[in-house]
Design a protein around this motif. Structure first.
Motif, PDB file in Angstrom:
ATOM      1  N   LEU A 110       0.798  -1.219   0.000  1.00 16.52           N
ATOM      2  CA  LEU A 110       0.000   0.000   0.000  1.00 16.52           C
ATOM      3  C   LEU A 110       0.832   1.272   0.000  1.00 16.52           C
ATOM      4  CD1 LEU A 110      -2.732  -0.989   2.647  1.00 16.52           C
ATOM      5  CD2 LEU A 110      -2.861  -1.178   0.154  1.00 16.52           C
ATOM      6  N   GLU A 111       2.154   1.140   0.046  1.00 19.43           N
ATOM      7  CA  GLU A 111       3.017   2.313   0.210  1.00 19.43           C
ATOM      8  C   GLU A 111       2.876   3.326  -0.924  1.00 19.43           C
ATOM      9  OE1 GLU A 111       5.239  -1.250  -1.377  1.00 19.43           O
ATOM     10  OE2 GLU A 111       4.058  -0.841   0.429  1.00 19.43           O
ATOM     11  N   ASN A 112       2.580   2.856  -2.146  1.00 25.07           N
ATOM     12  CA  ASN A 112       2.386   3.777  -3.271  1.00 25.07           C
ATOM     13  C   ASN A 112       1.097   4.581  -3.149  1.00 25.07           C
ATOM     14  OD1 ASN A 112       4.414   1.860  -4.173  1.00 25.07           O
ATOM     15  ND2 ASN A 112       4.144   2.710  -6.221  1.00 25.07           N
ATOM     16  N   LEU A 113       0.222   4.168  -2.230  1.00 24.29           N
ATOM     17  CA  LEU A 113      -1.064   4.830  -2.047  1.00 24.29           C
ATOM     18  C   LEU A 113      -1.048   5.757  -0.829  1.00 24.29           C
ATOM     19  CD1 LEU A 113      -3.390   1.773  -2.796  1.00 24.29           C
ATOM     20  CD2 LEU A 113      -2.429   3.448  -4.384  1.00 24.29           C
ATOM     21  N   SER A 114       0.145   6.126  -0.388  1.00 26.66           N
ATOM     22  CA  SER A 114       0.283   7.053   0.740  1.00 26.66           C
ATOM     23  C   SER A 114      -0.315   8.416   0.409  1.00 26.66           C
ATOM     24  CB  SER A 114       1.763   7.226   1.090  1.00 26.66           C
ATOM     25  OG  SER A 114       2.351   6.013   1.487  1.00 26.66           O
ATOM     26  N   LEU A 115      -0.841   9.059   1.442  1.00 21.90           N
ATOM     27  CA  LEU A 115      -1.348  10.433   1.407  1.00 21.90           C
ATOM     28  C   LEU A 115      -2.585  10.630   0.519  1.00 21.90           C
ATOM     29  CD1 LEU A 115      -0.300  12.844   3.079  1.00 21.90           C
ATOM     30  CD2 LEU A 115       0.623  13.794   0.960  1.00 21.90           C
ATOM     31  N   ASN A 127     -11.844   2.066  -6.143  1.00 12.96           N
ATOM     32  CA  ASN A 127     -10.620   1.369  -6.541  1.00 12.96           C
ATOM     33  C   ASN A 127      -9.498   2.388  -6.683  1.00 12.96           C
ATOM     34  OD1 ASN A 127      -8.791  -0.623  -7.344  1.00 12.96           O
ATOM     35  ND2 ASN A 127      -9.406  -0.525  -9.491  1.00 12.96           N
ATOM     36  N   ILE A 128      -9.227   3.084  -5.560  1.00  8.75           N
ATOM     37  CA  ILE A 128      -8.238   4.154  -5.597  1.00  8.75           C
ATOM     38  C   ILE A 128      -6.894   3.615  -6.087  1.00  8.75           C
ATOM     39  CG2 ILE A 128      -9.360   5.534  -3.799  1.00  8.75           C
ATOM     40  CD1 ILE A 128      -7.244   4.492  -1.837  1.00  8.75           C
ATOM     41  N   GLY A 129      -6.147   4.488  -6.728  1.00 10.86           N
ATOM     42  CA  GLY A 129      -4.866   4.066  -7.259  1.00 10.86           C
ATOM     43  C   GLY A 129      -3.923   5.236  -7.438  1.00 10.86           C
ATOM     44  N   ALA A 130      -2.643   4.928  -7.472  1.00  7.68           N
ATOM     45  CA  ALA A 130      -1.624   5.948  -7.716  1.00  7.68           C
ATOM     46  C   ALA A 130      -0.294   5.264  -7.982  1.00  7.68           C
ATOM     47  CB  ALA A 130      -1.492   6.882  -6.504  1.00  7.68           C
ATOM     48  N   TYR A 131       0.480   5.852  -8.889  1.00  2.79           N
ATOM     49  CA  TYR A 131       1.860   5.411  -9.148  1.00  2.79           C
ATOM     50  C   TYR A 131       1.959   3.914  -9.415  1.00  2.79           C
ATOM     51  CZ  TYR A 131       2.553  10.107  -7.495  1.00  2.79           C
ATOM     52  OH  TYR A 131       2.454  11.478  -7.348  1.00  2.79           O
ATOM     53  N   GLY A 132       1.082   3.436 -10.311  1.00  2.00           N
ATOM     54  CA  GLY A 132       1.159   2.060 -10.775  1.00  2.00           C
ATOM     55  C   GLY A 132       0.518   1.022  -9.875  1.00  2.00           C
ATOM     56  N   VAL A 133      -0.142   1.448  -8.805  1.00  2.00           N
ATOM     57  CA  VAL A 133      -0.762   0.512  -7.857  1.00  2.00           C
ATOM     58  C   VAL A 133      -2.224   0.883  -7.660  1.00  2.00           C
ATOM     59  CG1 VAL A 133      -0.741  -0.310  -5.458  1.00  2.00           C
ATOM     60  CG2 VAL A 133       1.413   0.087  -6.659  1.00  2.00           C
ATOM     61  N   TYR A 196       6.807   4.143 -12.087  1.00  3.59           N
ATOM     62  CA  TYR A 196       5.733   5.042 -12.526  1.00  3.59           C
ATOM     63  C   TYR A 196       5.973   6.458 -12.002  1.00  3.59           C
ATOM     64  CZ  TYR A 196       0.948   6.098 -14.020  1.00  3.59           C
ATOM     65  OH  TYR A 196      -0.161   6.617 -14.658  1.00  3.59           O
ATOM     66  N   GLY A 197       5.711   7.440 -12.870  1.00  3.10           N
ATOM     67  CA  GLY A 197       5.813   8.831 -12.440  1.00  3.10           C
ATOM     68  C   GLY A 197       7.226   9.208 -12.036  1.00  3.10           C
ATOM     69  N   ASP A 198       7.327  10.029 -10.977  1.00  3.41           N
ATOM     70  CA  ASP A 198       8.625  10.572 -10.559  1.00  3.41           C
ATOM     71  C   ASP A 198       9.216   9.843  -9.360  1.00  3.41           C
ATOM     72  OD1 ASP A 198       8.336  12.563 -12.507  1.00  3.41           O
ATOM     73  OD2 ASP A 198       7.220  13.862 -11.132  1.00  3.41           O
ATOM     74  N   VAL A 265       0.981   3.114 -22.716  1.00  2.00           N
ATOM     75  CA  VAL A 265       0.374   1.963 -23.376  1.00  2.00           C
ATOM     76  C   VAL A 265      -0.229   1.020 -22.325  1.00  2.00           C
ATOM     77  CG1 VAL A 265       0.788  -0.048 -24.829  1.00  2.00           C
ATOM     78  CG2 VAL A 265       1.934   2.123 -25.342  1.00  2.00           C
ATOM     79  N   ILE A 266      -1.520   0.758 -22.448  1.00  3.68           N
ATOM     80  CA  ILE A 266      -2.210  -0.182 -21.562  1.00  3.68           C
ATOM     81  C   ILE A 266      -2.115  -1.593 -22.131  1.00  3.68           C
ATOM     82  CG2 ILE A 266      -4.397  -0.758 -20.443  1.00  3.68           C
ATOM     83  CD1 ILE A 266      -3.189   1.875 -19.513  1.00  3.68           C
ATOM     84  N   ASN A 267      -2.401  -1.715 -23.419  1.00  6.37           N
ATOM     85  CA  ASN A 267      -2.280  -2.979 -24.144  1.00  6.37           C
ATOM     86  C   ASN A 267      -2.140  -2.662 -25.629  1.00  6.37           C
ATOM     87  OD1 ASN A 267      -5.009  -2.555 -25.113  1.00  6.37           O
ATOM     88  ND2 ASN A 267      -5.724  -3.335 -23.124  1.00  6.37           N
ATOM     89  N   ASP A 268      -2.269  -3.666 -26.461  1.00  6.59           N
ATOM     90  CA  ASP A 268      -2.067  -3.473 -27.902  1.00  6.59           C
ATOM     91  C   ASP A 268      -3.069  -2.504 -28.523  1.00  6.59           C
ATOM     92  OD1 ASP A 268       0.037  -5.201 -27.800  1.00  6.59           O
ATOM     93  OD2 ASP A 268      -1.086  -6.954 -28.514  1.00  6.59           O
ATOM     94  N   THR A 269      -4.218  -2.342 -27.884  1.00  6.74           N
ATOM     95  CA  THR A 269      -5.279  -1.538 -28.506  1.00  6.74           C
ATOM     96  C   THR A 269      -5.630  -0.263 -27.737  1.00  6.74           C
ATOM     97  OG1 THR A 269      -7.005  -2.797 -27.340  1.00  6.74           O
ATOM     98  CG2 THR A 269      -6.331  -3.602 -29.515  1.00  6.74           C
ATOM     99  N   THR A 270      -5.030  -0.067 -26.546  1.00  7.52           N
ATOM    100  CA  THR A 270      -5.462   1.034 -25.680  1.00  7.52           C
ATOM    101  C   THR A 270      -4.280   1.825 -25.130  1.00  7.52           C
ATOM    102  OG1 THR A 270      -7.331  -0.357 -24.990  1.00  7.52           O
ATOM    103  CG2 THR A 270      -6.919   1.630 -23.698  1.00  7.52           C
ATOM    104  N   VAL A 271      -4.434   3.138 -25.113  1.00  6.40           N
ATOM    105  CA  VAL A 271      -3.421   4.044 -24.563  1.00  6.40           C
ATOM    106  C   VAL A 271      -4.097   4.979 -23.558  1.00  6.40           C
ATOM    107  CG1 VAL A 271      -1.756   5.876 -25.078  1.00  6.40           C
ATOM    108  CG2 VAL A 271      -2.040   3.964 -26.670  1.00  6.40           C
ATOM    109  N   LYS A 272      -3.445   5.192 -22.407  1.00  6.31           N
ATOM    110  CA  LYS A 272      -3.951   6.132 -21.407  1.00  6.31           C
ATOM    111  C   LYS A 272      -3.255   7.476 -21.599  1.00  6.31           C
ATOM    112  CE  LYS A 272      -4.710   4.711 -17.209  1.00  6.31           C
ATOM    113  NZ  LYS A 272      -4.492   4.252 -15.794  1.00  6.31           N
TER     114      LYS A 272
END
Length: 339
Positions: A110-115, A127-133, A196-198, A265-272
């Motif tokens: 859970l450390e990537n989900l700090s703060l 389904n909160i998320g941040a920095y690849g998690v 992910y990110g910085d 790139v998310i997969n072959d067909t999708t980009v975020k």
């Protein structure tokens, strides 16, 4: 015994600091309180607003119903083996406080989900998320009380149908349950997500020679504080919009017209595509309109400088959505829930 308050300002209960009024407000401290709540005469006839930390909420008007503040607390180890520990937390626990508890104990995941603002109970709904998690990566199960029957139900990871900032609680069973506790399966031997990110850059700047759960958490906190305003100082709900996921073919076409457009790139067909970049290209970053506006450091964040109206912030969001769609052909969707 439950105390029902009448005509209560919800300003202290939402991080935007919107001064809307609830016709009734009740705070529940345990599961017995939830059962008592469901026996109230107006529990099944009045609209009900479940409040956690109020960090994913935009009050656009007064609430003519029953607002329920969830205060269920407690953190306990349910079981453990050589590799994992299963930890259950009350829905009313502060999310960042819970993450810090896990970091202190050396439980990874859970450390990537700090703060991230909010409560434990609200975390799986979004389904909160941040920095690849995301929550779904460590989520084991949750317990929830069905409002119509008062019965307790268990939702497994599969039952929650997690998606990008999405779950069954925002769709099929929206408004039908009060989440009472959430259980996570955390690792005793960490697998770090720092690409992910910085995060990696920040760890280097911090002089971290050896990765640890605490170091990753501290890096994430440092990044978030540099980019996002503190709700205690400026009313906001963090990221207001989701990062859109678009067809790879559409992204390639946009890349020709806008060579600097970033994409993951998310997969072959999708980009975020970062929503903040799209908003900034339209000149919204730092724009202020009286007591509301777009944050100066992060275009994803809409803010209330004090005394702002939720309806005005909602209208600002619509204008941003329309301008981005007109220029890029991408419709942004909100993370924040309108009430």
């Amino acid at each position: 015994m439950l105390t029902i308050q009448s005509n209560v300002s919800l300003k202290p209960y939402n991080t935007f600091g919107i001064d809307a009024t609830a016709r009734y407000l009740v705070e529940v401290e345990n599961e017995e309180d939830i059962q008592t709540l469901l026996q109230l005469p107006n529990a099944h006839t009045s609209p009900m607003l479940i409040l956690g930390g109020g960090s994913n909420l935009l009050l656009t008007q007064d609430f003519n119903g029953l607002a329920v503040k969830i205060n269920l607390k407690g953190i306990q180890v349910v079981k453990e083996d050589q590799e994992h520990v299963w930890v259950r937390a009350g829905a009313g626990e502060n999310w960042h406080g819970f993450v810090m508890h896990c970091v202190e104990k050396g439980w990874a995941g859970l450390e990537n989900l700090s703060l991230i603002p909010g409560t434990v109970g609200a975390a799986p709904m979004q389904n909160i998320g941040a920095y690849g998690v995301e929550i779904k990566d460590t989520f084991d199960r949750l317990e929830a009380v069905q409002l119509a029957t008062g019965e307790k139900h268990i939702f497994t990871n599969a039952d929650c149908r997690f998606g990008y900032r999405d779950s069954v609680f925002k769709n099929e069973v929206k408004g039908q349950y009060i989440i009472s506790s959430v259980q996570f399966k955390l690792a005793k031997q960490p697998t770090f997500q720092v690409s992910y990110g910085d995060i990696q850059t920040t760890l280097t700047q911090m002089g971290v020679k050896e990765l640890s759960i605490r170091a990753v958490s501290e890096a994430v906190i440092k990044i978030r504080r540099s980019k996002l305003p503190d709700p205690a100082e400026i009313g906001n709900a963090g990221s207001f919009f989701k990062n859109p996921e678009i067809p790879a073919s559409q992204y390639e076409a946009l890349k020709i017209q806008y060579p600097a457009i970033p994409g993951y790139v998310i997969n072959d067909t999708t980009v975020k595509v970062p929503a903040g970049w799209l908003i900034e290209q339209n000149g919204w970053k730092g724009k202020r309109f009286g007591s509301i506006g777009v944050h100066t450091r992060q275009a994803l964040v809409l803010v209330n400088y004090g005394g702002g109206k939720g309806a005005d912030i909602q209208q600002l969001a619509y204008k941003i959505q329309n301008s981005v769609e007109e220029q890029f052909g991408i419709r942004l969707h909100t993370e924040v829930n309108f009430v």
